[in-house]
Motif scaffolding. Structure first.
Motif, PDB file in Angstrom:
ATOM      1  N   HIS A  90       0.849  -1.191   0.000  1.00 24.34           N
ATOM      2  CA  HIS A  90       0.000   0.000   0.000  1.00 24.34           C
ATOM      3  C   HIS A  90       0.883   1.238   0.000  1.00 24.34           C
ATOM      4  O   HIS A  90       1.800   1.356   0.811  1.00 24.34           O
ATOM      5  CB  HIS A  90      -0.922   0.010   1.223  1.00 24.34           C
ATOM      6  N   ARG A  91       0.580   2.158  -0.911  1.00 23.39           N
ATOM      7  CA  ARG A  91       1.333   3.404  -1.018  1.00 23.39           C
ATOM      8  C   ARG A  91       0.366   4.538  -0.696  1.00 23.39           C
ATOM      9  O   ARG A  91      -0.723   4.619  -1.264  1.00 23.39           O
ATOM     10  CB  ARG A  91       1.891   3.550  -2.432  1.00 23.39           C
ATOM     11  N   ALA A  92       0.768   5.421   0.232  1.00 20.43           N
ATOM     12  CA  ALA A  92      -0.100   6.525   0.641  1.00 20.43           C
ATOM     13  C   ALA A  92       0.730   7.787   0.836  1.00 20.43           C
ATOM     14  O   ALA A  92       1.930   7.731   1.096  1.00 20.43           O
ATOM     15  CB  ALA A  92      -0.815   6.176   1.940  1.00 20.43           C
ATOM     16  N   GLY A  93       0.055   8.922   0.706  1.00 18.51           N
ATOM     17  CA  GLY A  93       0.714  10.197   0.945  1.00 18.51           C
ATOM     18  C   GLY A  93       1.356  10.770  -0.293  1.00 18.51           C
ATOM     19  O   GLY A  93       1.254  10.206  -1.380  1.00 18.51           O
ATOM     20  N   PRO A  94       2.035  11.905  -0.136  1.00 18.69           N
ATOM     21  CA  PRO A  94       2.625  12.597  -1.280  1.00 18.69           C
ATOM     22  C   PRO A  94       3.784  11.825  -1.894  1.00 18.69           C
ATOM     23  O   PRO A  94       4.515  11.127  -1.193  1.00 18.69           O
ATOM     24  CB  PRO A  94       3.100  13.925  -0.693  1.00 18.69           C
ATOM     25  N   ALA A  95       3.946  11.966  -3.203  1.00 18.63           N
ATOM     26  CA  ALA A  95       5.024  11.263  -3.911  1.00 18.63           C
ATOM     27  C   ALA A  95       6.382  11.915  -3.666  1.00 18.63           C
ATOM     28  O   ALA A  95       7.408  11.251  -3.724  1.00 18.63           O
ATOM     29  CB  ALA A  95       4.729  11.216  -5.403  1.00 18.63           C
ATOM     30  N   GLU A  96       6.393  13.223  -3.409  1.00 23.79           N
ATOM     31  CA  GLU A  96       7.664  13.904  -3.177  1.00 23.79           C
ATOM     32  C   GLU A  96       8.097  13.706  -1.715  1.00 23.79           C
ATOM     33  O   GLU A  96       7.311  13.343  -0.868  1.00 23.79           O
ATOM     34  CB  GLU A  96       7.566  15.396  -3.509  1.00 23.79           C
ATOM     35  N   PRO A 109      10.699   8.662   1.383  1.00 19.26           N
ATOM     36  CA  PRO A 109       9.723   7.611   1.676  1.00 19.26           C
ATOM     37  C   PRO A 109       9.929   7.033   3.078  1.00 19.26           C
ATOM     38  O   PRO A 109      11.031   7.046   3.618  1.00 19.26           O
ATOM     39  CB  PRO A 109      10.004   6.551   0.606  1.00 19.26           C
ATOM     40  N   VAL A 110       8.850   6.558   3.637  1.00 24.03           N
ATOM     41  CA  VAL A 110       8.881   5.848   4.914  1.00 24.03           C
ATOM     42  C   VAL A 110       8.241   4.491   4.657  1.00 24.03           C
ATOM     43  O   VAL A 110       7.156   4.408   4.093  1.00 24.03           O
ATOM     44  CB  VAL A 110       8.093   6.605   6.011  1.00 24.03           C
ATOM     45  N   VAL A 111       8.909   3.436   5.057  1.00 21.93           N
ATOM     46  CA  VAL A 111       8.387   2.081   4.862  1.00 21.93           C
ATOM     47  C   VAL A 111       7.969   1.523   6.223  1.00 21.93           C
ATOM     48  O   VAL A 111       8.759   1.481   7.157  1.00 21.93           O
ATOM     49  CB  VAL A 111       9.459   1.166   4.216  1.00 21.93           C
ATOM     50  N   LEU A 112       6.711   1.127   6.305  1.00 19.55           N
ATOM     51  CA  LEU A 112       6.200   0.498   7.514  1.00 19.55           C
ATOM     52  C   LEU A 112       6.026  -0.982   7.216  1.00 19.55           C
ATOM     53  O   LEU A 112       5.350  -1.353   6.255  1.00 19.55           O
ATOM     54  CB  LEU A 112       4.851   1.108   7.904  1.00 19.55           C
ATOM     55  N   VAL A 113       6.641  -1.816   8.015  1.00 19.63           N
ATOM     56  CA  VAL A 113       6.575  -3.253   7.805  1.00 19.63           C
ATOM     57  C   VAL A 113       5.695  -3.854   8.896  1.00 19.63           C
ATOM     58  O   VAL A 113       5.967  -3.682  10.086  1.00 19.63           O
ATOM     59  CB  VAL A 113       7.985  -3.875   7.835  1.00 19.63           C
ATOM     60  N   ALA A 114       4.643  -4.521   8.474  1.00 20.10           N
ATOM     61  CA  ALA A 114       3.731  -5.148   9.428  1.00 20.10           C
ATOM     62  C   ALA A 114       4.392  -6.363  10.078  1.00 20.10           C
ATOM     63  O   ALA A 114       5.223  -7.032   9.470  1.00 20.10           O
ATOM     64  CB  ALA A 114       2.454  -5.576   8.712  1.00 20.10           C
ATOM     65  N   GLY A 115       4.009  -6.630  11.303  1.00 24.24           N
ATOM     66  CA  GLY A 115       4.510  -7.796  11.993  1.00 24.24           C
ATOM     67  C   GLY A 115       3.883  -9.067  11.461  1.00 24.24           C
ATOM     68  O   GLY A 115       2.997  -9.030  10.609  1.00 24.24           O
ATOM     69  N   PRO A 116       4.328 -10.216  11.947  1.00 22.56           N
ATOM     70  CA  PRO A 116       3.786 -11.476  11.457  1.00 22.56           C
ATOM     71  C   PRO A 116       2.283 -11.595  11.744  1.00 22.56           C
ATOM     72  O   PRO A 116       1.801 -11.181  12.780  1.00 22.56           O
ATOM     73  CB  PRO A 116       4.562 -12.538  12.247  1.00 22.56           C
ATOM     74  N   THR A 169      -0.211  -9.968  10.638  1.00 28.43           N
ATOM     75  CA  THR A 169      -0.969  -8.719  10.790  1.00 28.43           C
ATOM     76  C   THR A 169      -1.127  -8.059   9.425  1.00 28.43           C
ATOM     77  O   THR A 169      -0.398  -8.360   8.492  1.00 28.43           O
ATOM     78  CB  THR A 169      -0.269  -7.728  11.720  1.00 28.43           C
ATOM     79  N   GLY A 170      -2.062  -7.159   9.322  1.00 26.46           N
ATOM     80  CA  GLY A 170      -2.242  -6.389   8.100  1.00 26.46           C
ATOM     81  C   GLY A 170      -1.400  -5.132   8.122  1.00 26.46           C
ATOM     82  O   GLY A 170      -0.869  -4.729   9.153  1.00 26.46           O
ATOM     83  N   SER A 171      -1.296  -4.497   6.985  1.00 26.83           N
ATOM     84  CA  SER A 171      -0.450  -3.304   6.892  1.00 26.83           C
ATOM     85  C   SER A 171      -1.048  -2.088   7.561  1.00 26.83           C
ATOM     86  O   SER A 171      -0.340  -1.153   7.888  1.00 26.83           O
ATOM     87  CB  SER A 171      -0.140  -2.990   5.423  1.00 26.83           C
ATOM     88  N   ALA A 172      -2.353  -2.044   7.743  1.00 30.15           N
ATOM     89  CA  ALA A 172      -2.964  -0.873   8.383  1.00 30.15           C
ATOM     90  C   ALA A 172      -2.560  -0.794   9.832  1.00 30.15           C
ATOM     91  O   ALA A 172      -2.492   0.244  10.410  1.00 30.15           O
ATOM     92  CB  ALA A 172      -4.483  -0.927   8.244  1.00 30.15           C
TER      93      ALA A 172
END
Length: 71
Positions: A50-56, A59-66, A68-71
């Motif tokens: 899932h990609r959210a927020g401004p393109a410029e 970037p910040v990458v959030l990795v979900a735990g085992p 679990t969903g990405s939200a």
């Protein structure tokens, strides 16, 4: 590391598609900014990103735990 023959917990493609449809609908309704869903092929199988927020900007990458969903 051994990669399983079927690295997904989904029983079939239809189950995966139904899950993603509901998950994407909830993100559209509840997430504060627009979200793009991308399916990325990896050597371990397909991964939903899932990609959210401004393109410029940085970037910040959030990795979900085992299990679990990405939200």
């Amino acid at each position: 590391m051994r990669i399983p023959d079927r690295p997904s917990a989904f029983t079939d493609d239809s189950a995966r598609d139904r899950y993603h449809a509901v998950y994407d609908r909830l993100l559209d309704e509840l997430w504060p900014v627009p979200v793009d869903a991308l399916d990325v092929e990896t050597r371990a199988g397909r991964v939903r990103v899932h990609r959210a927020g401004p393109a410029e900007g940085d970037p910040v990458v959030l990795v979900a735990g085992p299990s679990t969903g990405s939200a």
